[in-house]
Design an enzyme around this catalytic site. Structure first.
Site, PDB file in Angstrom:
ATOM      1  N   LYS A  19      -5.066   3.027  14.154  1.00  0.00           N
ATOM      2  CA  LYS A  19      -3.775   3.117  13.479  1.00  0.00           C
ATOM      3  C   LYS A  19      -3.536   4.579  13.101  1.00  0.00           C
ATOM      4  CE  LYS A  19      -1.214   1.469   9.481  1.00  0.00           C
ATOM      5  NZ  LYS A  19      -1.149   0.464   8.408  1.00  0.00           N
TER       6      LYS A  19
ATOM      7  N   ARG B  70       8.529   1.491   5.001  1.00  0.00           N
ATOM      8  CA  ARG B  70       8.331   1.864   3.593  1.00  0.00           C
ATOM      9  C   ARG B  70       9.462   1.304   2.744  1.00  0.00           C
ATOM     10  NH1 ARG B  70       4.726   6.663   4.484  1.00  0.00           N
ATOM     11  NH2 ARG B  70       3.196   5.606   5.789  1.00  0.00           N
TER      12      ARG B  70
ATOM     13  N   ARG C  40      -0.859   9.422   4.314  1.00  0.00           N
ATOM     14  CA  ARG C  40      -2.081   8.629   4.525  1.00  0.00           C
ATOM     15  C   ARG C  40      -3.060   9.344   5.469  1.00  0.00           C
ATOM     16  NH1 ARG C  40      -0.135   4.225   2.072  1.00  0.00           N
ATOM     17  NH2 ARG C  40       1.692   3.063   2.801  1.00  0.00           N
TER      18      ARG C  40
ATOM     19  N   LYS D  18      -1.591   1.012  17.010  1.00  0.00           N
ATOM     20  CA  LYS D  18      -0.340   1.121  16.275  1.00  0.00           C
ATOM     21  C   LYS D  18      -0.028   2.557  15.955  1.00  0.00           C
ATOM     22  CE  LYS D  18       1.399  -0.322  11.790  1.00  0.00           C
ATOM     23  NZ  LYS D  18       1.087  -1.032  10.565  1.00  0.00           N
TER      24      LYS D  18
HETATM   25  C1  PBG Z   1       0.158  -0.817   5.739  1.00  0.00           C
HETATM   26  C2  PBG Z   1       1.110  -1.031   6.866  1.00  0.00           C
HETATM   27  C3  PBG Z   1       2.133  -0.191   7.293  1.00  0.00           C
HETATM   28  C4  PBG Z   1       2.744  -0.817   8.375  1.00  0.00           C
HETATM   29  C5  PBG Z   1       2.093  -2.027   8.565  1.00  0.00           C
HETATM   30  N1  PBG Z   1       1.075  -2.131   7.637  1.00  0.00           N
HETATM   31  C6  PBG Z   1       2.650   1.051   6.724  1.00  0.00           C
HETATM   32  C7  PBG Z   1       1.801   2.244   6.663  1.00  0.00           C
HETATM   33  O1  PBG Z   1       0.677   2.279   7.146  1.00  0.00           O
HETATM   34  O2  PBG Z   1       2.279   3.199   6.074  1.00  0.00           O
HETATM   35  C8  PBG Z   1       3.869  -0.263   9.153  1.00  0.00           C
HETATM   36  C9  PBG Z   1       4.582  -1.250  10.026  1.00  0.00           C
HETATM   37  C10 PBG Z   1       5.886  -0.753  10.529  1.00  0.00           C
HETATM   38  O3  PBG Z   1       6.241   0.425  10.383  1.00  0.00           O
HETATM   39  O4  PBG Z   1       6.588  -1.570  11.128  1.00  0.00           O
HETATM   40  N2  PBG Z   1      -0.155  -2.024   5.096  1.00  0.00           N
END
Ligand code: PBG
Length: 325
Positions: free
Chosen positions: A197, A207, A218, A249
């Protein structure tokens, strides 16, 4: 002039021939719909940056889940938006927390007709918006976070989740959750691990979707978009620790990583077409700059062609309908 000896155009001549030789097909059963359930609202709230996507009430969540299941989607991935947050993200481990009750709602409504997955991460529940708990210097504390993750996995399993999706990118998160689940008799609950990720700008609209409290970024836990070899290390670690499925992702900007994952691990590879990928197409299409449906189908096809056999996508229901003709 020498004639071409090979004529690939022969196989593109008619729609029937093109259909016959098509290499990649996307089936509705491969698509997973991410959904948001929000505490304390009495009507669904539209997410401005994701036209067509809403934060659900518990009731509208159930209706949408039934609709998605009858459209034939392969699974649902649930995120919770709590009314209250704290430094430790306690709402995530509370059996009465919005995500846990949402999981139970989905299980009672669609049960085994689809696969119910839940987000195994703290960021929706912390008042600082990070995916874990912070140490005295405000840095995400990996091993303290793992303790909460273990509890969260148990709460989600108790609520009935078929699969838990740890998305916080803490080292050891899969091993810790697997151990906690097995120790409590939840050997049959799967882990669909966000293994690779990336710290991506494409999460922007999400967000808003989860009313994120995050101020910084992050980058101390999610991966640098510049690194692909590092993803292999993450993928192998997660499989070693017990991941049943791995997720890459975002999806479209990381097709090379999806392909590497497919060549490297022997568990199913999923890809998450994230909020920003959705928003870009919707915004351009709303301006008449792109053909929306062709874009959606082309992106999904490309993600599958790259090697993902499962795609998390906000277009799951629409695409499933079109694919079923
Ligand atoms: C964190 C999480 C995120 C997304 C899914 N799980 C946000 C991040 O890591 O900041 C993003 C999913 C999306 O943008 O569709 N729990």
């Amino acid at each position: 002039m020498r004639f071409p000896e090979s004529r690939p155009r022969r196989l593109r001549r008619t729609p029937a021939i093109r259909r016959l030789v098509q290499e990649t097909r996307v089936d509705p059963s491969q698509l997973v719909l991410p959904m948001f359930v929000r505490e304390g609202i009495d009507a669904p709230v539209p997410i401005e940056s994701m036209p067509g996507v809403v934060q659900h009430t518990r009731d509208s969540l159930k209706k949408a889940a039934v609709e998605a299941t009858s459209a034939g989607v392969g699974g649902l991935m649930l995120f919770g938006v709590p009314a209250q947050r704290d430094a430790r993200g306690s709402g995530a481990v509370d059996p009465a927390g919005i995500l846990n009750v949402g999981i139970a709602d989905l299980i009672s409504e669609v049960g085994d007709a689809t696969v119910v997955m839940s987000d195994g991460c703290l960021d929706e529940f912390t008042d600082h918006g990070h995916c874990g708990v912070l140490d005295a210097d405000g840095v995400v504390d990996n091993d303290e976070t793992l303790k909460v993750y273990a509890e969260m996995a148990l709460a989600q399993a108790a609520a009935g989740a078929h699969m838990i999706g740890p998305s916080g990118m803490m080292d050891g998160q899969i091993g810790v959750m697997r151990q906690a689940l097995d120790g409590a008799g939840y050997q049959d609950v799967s882990l669909i691990a966000y293994a690779a990720k990336y710290a991506s700008a494409l999460y922007g609209p999400f967000r808003e979707a989860v009313d994120s409290q995050l101020k910084g970024n992050r980058r101390t836990y999610q991966q640098d978009p510049a690194n692909a070899r590092e993803a292999l290390r993450e993928l192998e670690m997660d499989v070693d620790e017990g991941a049943d499925i791995v997720i890459v992702k975002p999806a479209s900007a990381y097709l090379d990583v999806i392909s590497l994952a497919r060549d490297t691990v022997d568990v199913p590879v999923a890809a998450y077409q994230v909020s920003g990928e959705y928003a870009m197409v919707e915004a351009a299409a709303a301006n008449g700059w792109l053909d929306r449906e062709r874009m959606i189908d082309e992106q999904l096809t490309s993600i599958v062609r790259a090697g993902a056999s499962i795609v998390l996508t906000y277009w799951a229901v629409e695409a499933a309908g079109r694919l079923r003709g």
